[in-house]
Design an enzyme around this catalytic site. Sequence first.
Site: not given
Ligand code: NAD
Ligand code: UDP
Length: 313
Positions: A10-11, A31, A35, A75, A105, A145, A186
């Site tokens: 993921g990202f 992974d 996503t 996730s 653990k 979520y 997003r």
């Molecule tokens: P993302 O979707 O790019 O990455 C998530 C990765 O998890 C993906 O590669 C997906 O394939 C993998 N995945 C999902 N379910 C799985 C499963 N059951 N088994 C194995 N792999 C699985 O999202 P991201 O932005 O990189 O987020 C990564 C983590 O950081 C997540 O837990 C997310 O909740 C948390 N997080 C991210 C943000 C953000 O702004 N990017 C903010 C808050 C929390």
């Molecule tokens: N948003 C927006 N235009 C878009 C996508 C999102 O105005 O094309 C808004 C969305 O309603 C939220 C904020 O941007 O208020 C951030 O959304 P995002 O989906 O990035 O993540 P969130 O912070 O809600 O998890």
Amino acid sequence: MRVLITGAAGFVGSHLCDRYLAEGHTVIGMDNLITGNLDNIAHLFENESFSFIKHDVSNFIYVPGELDAVLHFASPASPNDYLEHPIPTMKVGSLGMLNTLGLAKAKGARYLLASTSEVYGDPLVNPQPETYWGNVNPIGPRGVYDEAKRFAEALTLAYQRYHGVRARIVRIFNTYGPRMRLHDGRVVPNFIYQALTGQPLTVYMDGQQTRSFQYVSDLVDGVYKLLLSDEELPVNIGNPVEMTILEFAEAVIAVTGSASEIQFVQPQDDRIKDDPKMRRPDITKATTVLGWQPQVDLTEGLTHTVAYFQDKI
Ligand code: NAD
Ligand code: UDP
């Protein structure tokens, strides 16, 4: 250390793999690609300190050999993704938690949970300190979520208190950077894509809702420090510079030099249901406990991110 990173394709997970490898550790990425995308870690397949296992962590996890740390980042994270995959999201935040904590653990490994600012829901206090309990609608569309992550935090503390697992919890605020999916829905990829292709930037509602955007290298640095720290309770990691979504759209237009206009839209689906009206981390704890603070400002972070998306488009 020998480190397992779930969500590695993921990202955020892919950037974590880069950092742990750069620090000289051995990394096992896991992974199921729900996503994520192997392109994000393709550059690591030649690295003999890196290996990858395609596996759904909501099923029993088998990793041979010793492990020093488990970082649970798997996730769906974009609101569009978890609205599309509500049950896998709840599974990975519950069954995936039990499996990864059980693994930590069994191996005597440190553990780190990727939690989220969504545990604060639509907050009634701003900025949000870790002591705030939040304002979450458990039965709204975002509940799958938010409640999975709240359960995940509770389970992490249970394993820490009952089993003595050295577990850490990072509450991540909106993070952006290269390797976000162009169409993950997003706001950062949406606006950059729209700006680069001359389409109107779709500001939802009146654009007065706020967010605080953190560049991915700052998050990775905070995670790295937190895993090695003694802090047992959640720590916010995010950039405290708060802005309205309308201001953010203007910032994207400025950085891209785009001629796109701003269009106010009212999505008719679940996307904006319970959309938090304000979000800004209180980072006092991260600053004092970890000696961490963000280093990359919005213009610099957006410049790197725009360059990545330009290449993809
Ligand atoms: P993302 O979707 O790019 O990455 C998530 C990765 O998890 C993906 O590669 C997906 O394939 C993998 N995945 C999902 N379910 C799985 C499963 N059951 N088994 C194995 N792999 C699985 O999202 P991201 O932005 O990189 O987020 C990564 C983590 O950081 C997540 O837990 C997310 O909740 C948390 N997080 C991210 C943000 C953000 O702004 N990017 C903010 C808050 C929390
Ligand atoms: N948003 C927006 N235009 C878009 C996508 C999102 O105005 O094309 C808004 C969305 O309603 C939220 C904020 O941007 O208020 C951030 O959304 P995002 O989906 O990035 O993540 P969130 O912070 O809600 O998890």
